[in-house]
Design a protein around this motif. Structure first.
Motif, PDB file in Angstrom:
ATOM      1  N   LEU A  67       0.948  -1.128   0.030  1.00  0.00           N
ATOM      2  CA  LEU A  67      -0.039  -0.003   0.141  1.00  0.00           C
ATOM      3  C   LEU A  67       0.902   1.250  -0.206  1.00  0.00           C
ATOM      4  N   ALA A  68       1.673   1.361   0.846  1.00  0.00           N
ATOM      5  CA  ALA A  68       2.810   2.309   0.962  1.00  0.00           C
ATOM      6  C   ALA A  68       3.417   2.455  -0.318  1.00  0.00           C
ATOM      7  N   VAL A  69       3.953   1.610  -1.002  1.00  0.00           N
ATOM      8  CA  VAL A  69       4.715   1.775  -2.382  1.00  0.00           C
ATOM      9  C   VAL A  69       3.721   2.428  -3.330  1.00  0.00           C
ATOM     10  N   ALA A  70       2.426   1.937  -3.315  1.00  0.00           N
ATOM     11  CA  ALA A  70       1.341   2.365  -4.298  1.00  0.00           C
ATOM     12  C   ALA A  70       1.100   3.882  -4.094  1.00  0.00           C
ATOM     13  N   ILE A  71       0.781   4.220  -2.570  1.00  0.00           N
ATOM     14  CA  ILE A  71       0.429   5.465  -2.389  1.00  0.00           C
ATOM     15  C   ILE A  71       1.450   6.345  -2.797  1.00  0.00           C
ATOM     16  N   THR A  72       2.887   5.975  -2.639  1.00  0.00           N
ATOM     17  CA  THR A  72       4.023   7.120  -2.869  1.00  0.00           C
ATOM     18  C   THR A  72       4.087   7.101  -4.447  1.00  0.00           C
ATOM     19  N   ALA A  73       3.964   5.773  -5.243  1.00  0.00           N
ATOM     20  CA  ALA A  73       3.856   5.849  -6.834  1.00  0.00           C
ATOM     21  C   ALA A  73       2.594   7.014  -7.108  1.00  0.00           C
ATOM     22  N   LEU A  74       1.370   6.844  -6.706  1.00  0.00           N
ATOM     23  CA  LEU A  74       0.390   7.949  -6.893  1.00  0.00           C
ATOM     24  C   LEU A  74       0.961   9.207  -6.628  1.00  0.00           C
ATOM     25  N   VAL A  75       1.501   9.555  -5.404  1.00  0.00           N
ATOM     26  CA  VAL A  75       1.972  11.003  -5.150  1.00  0.00           C
ATOM     27  C   VAL A  75       3.091  11.261  -6.529  1.00  0.00           C
ATOM     28  N   ALA A  76       3.765  10.351  -6.838  1.00  0.00           N
ATOM     29  CA  ALA A  76       4.698  10.642  -7.961  1.00  0.00           C
ATOM     30  C   ALA A  76       3.887  11.124  -9.251  1.00  0.00           C
ATOM     31  N   ILE A  77       2.868  10.352  -9.458  1.00  0.00           N
ATOM     32  CA  ILE A  77       2.231  10.553 -10.632  1.00  0.00           C
ATOM     33  C   ILE A  77       1.458  11.879 -10.556  1.00  0.00           C
ATOM     34  N   ILE A  78       0.705  12.193  -9.338  1.00  0.00           N
ATOM     35  CA  ILE A  78       0.186  13.528  -9.388  1.00  0.00           C
ATOM     36  C   ILE A  78       1.183  14.596  -9.466  1.00  0.00           C
ATOM     37  N   MET A  79       2.493  14.512  -8.957  1.00  0.00           N
ATOM     38  CA  MET A  79       3.445  15.364  -9.117  1.00  0.00           C
ATOM     39  C   MET A  79       3.675  15.659 -10.495  1.00  0.00           C
ATOM     40  N   GLU A  80       3.908  14.573 -11.249  1.00  0.00           N
ATOM     41  CA  GLU A  80       4.051  14.572 -12.639  1.00  0.00           C
ATOM     42  C   GLU A  80       3.099  15.260 -13.505  1.00  0.00           C
ATOM     43  N   ARG A  81       1.958  14.972 -13.495  1.00  0.00           N
ATOM     44  CA  ARG A  81       0.557  15.315 -13.767  1.00  0.00           C
ATOM     45  C   ARG A  81       0.321  17.065 -13.707  1.00  0.00           C
ATOM     46  N   THR A  82       0.522  17.341 -12.283  1.00  0.00           N
ATOM     47  CA  THR A  82       0.046  18.697 -11.956  1.00  0.00           C
ATOM     48  C   THR A  82       1.204  19.629 -12.174  1.00  0.00           C
ATOM     49  N   THR A 162       8.844  -6.874 -21.916  1.00  0.00           N
ATOM     50  CA  THR A 162       7.463  -6.231 -21.945  1.00  0.00           C
ATOM     51  C   THR A 162       7.465  -5.315 -22.810  1.00  0.00           C
ATOM     52  N   VAL A 163       6.345  -5.202 -23.589  1.00  0.00           N
ATOM     53  CA  VAL A 163       6.109  -4.304 -24.632  1.00  0.00           C
ATOM     54  C   VAL A 163       6.231  -2.859 -24.007  1.00  0.00           C
ATOM     55  N   LEU A 164       5.719  -2.389 -22.829  1.00  0.00           N
ATOM     56  CA  LEU A 164       5.687  -1.125 -22.159  1.00  0.00           C
ATOM     57  C   LEU A 164       7.270  -0.817 -21.640  1.00  0.00           C
ATOM     58  N   GLY A 165       7.949  -1.707 -21.299  1.00  0.00           N
ATOM     59  CA  GLY A 165       9.540  -1.533 -21.148  1.00  0.00           C
ATOM     60  C   GLY A 165       9.997  -1.254 -22.187  1.00  0.00           C
ATOM     61  N   SER A 166       9.857  -1.729 -23.240  1.00  0.00           N
ATOM     62  CA  SER A 166      10.669  -1.472 -24.437  1.00  0.00           C
ATOM     63  C   SER A 166      10.270   0.048 -24.962  1.00  0.00           C
ATOM     64  N   ALA A 167       9.068   0.251 -24.742  1.00  0.00           N
ATOM     65  CA  ALA A 167       8.581   1.735 -25.096  1.00  0.00           C
ATOM     66  C   ALA A 167       9.236   2.632 -24.334  1.00  0.00           C
ATOM     67  N   THR A 185       4.687   9.643 -25.203  1.00  0.00           N
ATOM     68  CA  THR A 185       5.795  10.033 -24.617  1.00  0.00           C
ATOM     69  C   THR A 185       5.194  10.648 -23.263  1.00  0.00           C
ATOM     70  N   GLU A 186       3.960  11.210 -23.289  1.00  0.00           N
ATOM     71  CA  GLU A 186       3.593  11.617 -22.088  1.00  0.00           C
ATOM     72  C   GLU A 186       3.161  10.825 -20.993  1.00  0.00           C
ATOM     73  N   LYS A 187       2.581   9.465 -21.558  1.00  0.00           N
ATOM     74  CA  LYS A 187       2.265   8.616 -20.554  1.00  0.00           C
ATOM     75  C   LYS A 187       3.826   7.854 -20.025  1.00  0.00           C
ATOM     76  N   MET A 188       4.766   7.761 -20.792  1.00  0.00           N
ATOM     77  CA  MET A 188       5.922   7.295 -20.486  1.00  0.00           C
ATOM     78  C   MET A 188       6.512   8.161 -19.246  1.00  0.00           C
ATOM     79  N   SER A 189       6.285   9.549 -19.505  1.00  0.00           N
ATOM     80  CA  SER A 189       7.028  10.374 -18.367  1.00  0.00           C
ATOM     81  C   SER A 189       6.214  10.136 -17.200  1.00  0.00           C
ATOM     82  N   ALA A 190       4.822  10.026 -17.082  1.00  0.00           N
ATOM     83  CA  ALA A 190       4.072   9.483 -15.873  1.00  0.00           C
ATOM     84  C   ALA A 190       4.665   8.126 -15.436  1.00  0.00           C
ATOM     85  N   LEU A 191       4.689   7.327 -16.294  1.00  0.00           N
ATOM     86  CA  LEU A 191       5.191   5.951 -15.800  1.00  0.00           C
ATOM     87  C   LEU A 191       6.586   6.258 -14.881  1.00  0.00           C
TER      88      LEU A 191
END
Lengths: 291, 337
Positions: A67-82, A162-167, A185-191
């Motif tokens: 859960l903690a890992v998932a929450i932190t990843a979410l924080v990182a995604i929010i940071m990137e998006r906003t 994986t395809v995602l990893g190659s991308a 590339t936008e999705k890749m930045s968030a990833l």
């Protein structure tokens, strides 16, 4: 063999592994977006503190970690998006300022949530310390080193199979070309941010039983991760790991044989020396400047 | 004639407005606690003006200026307590030592670009911090250095209002000095470096020298501020000069407006006042302690970067221009700048 030497080596590899995690987080974002994220260390703090809180609420450790890992990843995604995505075409000066701003903001929010007291997490397992040539190896050391190996294996599979990893790898090699090949590339930045958040959180959780977690632990870890990255050459996960381990070992030996007070200064002196000798990192190949 | 060259054009107005504000503040807040805040704002303004020259005009990021602030403060502190120097020569020696250190550190550091420069200067700041903590025989370590004497003039110690006018006098002088640099050929060269180092160097500009000189100058400003801080508070401790302070200084300069000299003063004012407001009011509503103001600092920096990337100062100028337009509708439009 000298037991003290082995002990320093164990300590060095353990803290070095933590630095390696942080440096991997750095390198993932840097290679995909061209940004060195000053908030990287904040992910480590948020991961550790969230996990400790979840355990205190009564969740079993593995669930709390996930859960903690998932929450932190979410924080990182929010940071990137906003903050990062809207400023994608701004100058590097602005991007530096934004990631610094986010790091200060995240540190402030952590302070509001968790306060100033250091929090600790119990060791992952209650195995008796093992003696190796007179040196002591505690179970948490093994957990840290083992997890680093596991993450490296998973990253290898992800990037190679994986395809995602190659991308993502394509974005690293040439973002423009990747975009022309239809990769979002936008999705890749968030990833990339999500991955760096998750890996950073894991580093914090692994570290929490050894040294307590505080809201302001992130800044120094950001800098350590950066030193590791510079030592390892800025451009690859393997370089980041080598740099991290190298830094950990250098620190352990310098604090053991030279001076505990100045061991931290020592690693930053190395940083400055390496930067002065080779302004883009030690093991770097020729690279184009982002214009 | 001479005065006209120094106080050219718009500079008259800026200096007069600043001078008026300084006097008004001293009348309103005379002997109250708030005057302390304005003294602190003055001290931060001195550093911020230097940083604004470095970042806004020469285009170089520094996250290590709290180190120079500290070197000035500790040189003053150690010379006046351990070696019983008078504050004035101690202050000058501090500035000379800082200049030498900044010169030596600047030569290799300023070769770095963007993120690397930012992180290298942070590394330098941490090294200085560790030295301040570690050399406890001289610096007092984490317990700090106490008993630093107040500034005196002809043997008379300066009172709070005296210090206030002295520090803001320096701020005004440095503002004028910096405005003159910016409007001289050096300023044009710096802006050329800011826009493109490569283009500037192909025009025969010795980019490295210019960057180094401004770096040293801004470090000396910070050192002066450090000495003033030490003599005003009579006590210094290493955490006042940690990397986080460098970050707060950076936030001041950016929020105020990095490419306008008086924006630095505006930034120092906004950040210090907001910080004070948050640390006094927030604990009334929430059970929090520590440096809670950083939440606002971080948020402000991010918001300013996204919505007003040039900072508050240019925004204020535009606002006042709009007002003027409303008063005099016949004036030509499109005369921005």
């Amino acid at each position: 063999m000298d037991s003290q030497l082995i002990q320093f080596l164990i300590t060095g590899i353990t803290t070095g592994s933590i630095y390696a995690f942080i440096a991997i987080g750095f390198v993932t974002v840097y290679n995909v977006t061209g940004i060195l994220n000053f908030a990287q260390g904040e992910f480590v703090a948020i991961g550790a503190l969230t996990c400790i809180s979840l355990v205190k609420m009564g969740l079993p450790l593995p669930v709390a970690i996930l859960l903690a890992v998932a929450i932190t990843a979410l924080v990182a995604i929010i940071m990137e998006r906003t903050t990062i995505a809207p400023a994608r075409h701004s100058s590097l000066f602005m991007l530096i300022s934004i990631t610094i701003g986010v790091s200060v903001l995240l540190k402030g929010i952590s302070l509001l949530i968790w306060g100033t007291n250091p929090l600790t997490l119990d060791s992952f397992s209650n195995i008796q310390p093992i003696q190796i040539f007179g040196a002591v190896l505690i179970s948490q050391n093994i957990w840290i080193i083992f997890t680093l190996g596991l993450i490296l294996g998973l990253l290898y599979l992800f990037f190679e199979k994986t395809v995602l990893g190659s991308a993502l790898k394509a974005c690293v090699i040439n973002r423009k070309a990747a975009q022309l090949m239809g990769i979002n590339t936008e999705k890749m930045s968030a990833l990339a941010f999500a991955m760096s958040g998750a890996i950073g959180a894991l580093a914090g959780i692994l570290l929490a039983p050894i040294s307590s977690a505080t809201y302001d632990m992130g800044l120094l870890l950001t800098l350590k991760g950066f030193v590791a990255l510079v030592l390892g050459g800025m451009h690859s996960v393997s370089g980041a790991v080598v740099g991290g381990l190298l830094l950990g070992i250098i620190e352990a030996f310098s604090s053991g044989y030279i001076s505990t007070t100045y061991s931290e200064a020592f690693s930053f002196i190395i940083l400055l020396l390496v930067l002065f000798l080779s302004p883009n990192g030690l093991l770097v190949k020729v690279s184009g400047k982002r214009v | 004639m001479g005065a006209n060259r120094i106080l050219h054009g718009n500079r008259w107005r800026i200096m007069l407005i600043l001078l008026a504000l300084v006097i008004i503040v001293s009348i309103i807040f005379g002997s109250s606690y708030t005057l302390n805040l304005f003294i602190l704002i003055g001290i931060y303004s001195i550093i911020a003006i230097g940083l604004s020259l470095l970042m806004g005009y020469a285009g170089q990021v520094s996250l290590g200026h709290a180190a120079f602030f500290g070197i000035g403060a500790y040189t003053s502190g150690i010379l006046t307590t351990t070696y019983e120097y008078s504050p004035w020569p101690a202050m000058l020696i501090g500035m000379v030592i800082t200049a030498i250190i900044a010169y030596i550190v600047g030569i290799p550091t300023l070769k770095l670009k963007e993120f690397f420069l930012a992180l290298a200067t942070m590394g330098f700041n941490i090294i200085v911090f560790i030295l301040l903590m570690g050399m406890n025989k001289h610096t007092g370590g984490s317990a700090g250095l106490t008993g630093i004497p107040k500034l005196t003039i002809f043997g008379m110690p300066l009172g709070n209002i005296g210090i206030y006018y002295f520090i803001w006098g320096i701020v005004l002088l440095l503002t004028l000095f910096s405005l003159n640099i910016v409007h001289s050929h050096i300023g044009r060269v710096l802006r050329a470096i800011h826009d493109s180092e490569i283009a500037a160097s192909t025009q025969g500009v010795d980019v490295a020298q210019y960057k180094l000189h401004i770096f040293v100058l801004s470090a000396v400003f910070a050192s002066l501020a450090g000495s003033l801080y030490a003599h005003y508070f009579n006590f210094i401790a290493p955490y006042t000069f940690y990397v986080t302070v460098s970050i707060h200084l950076l936030i001041m300069v950016i929020v105020g407006g990095v490419s306008i000299i008086w924006g630095a003063i505006l930034g120092a004012f906004v950040i210090t006042m907001l910080g004070q407001l948050v640390t006094t009011t927030l604990p009334l509503f929430f059970d929090v302690g520590g440096q809670v103001e950083i939440v606002i600092f971080g948020l402000l920096l991010v918001l300013v970067m996204i919505f007003m990337p040039k900072g508050l100062a240019p925004y204020l100028i535009q606002l006042s221009k709009k007002k003027q337009k409303r008063v005099v509708p016949s004036s030509k439009s499109g005369e921005v700048n």
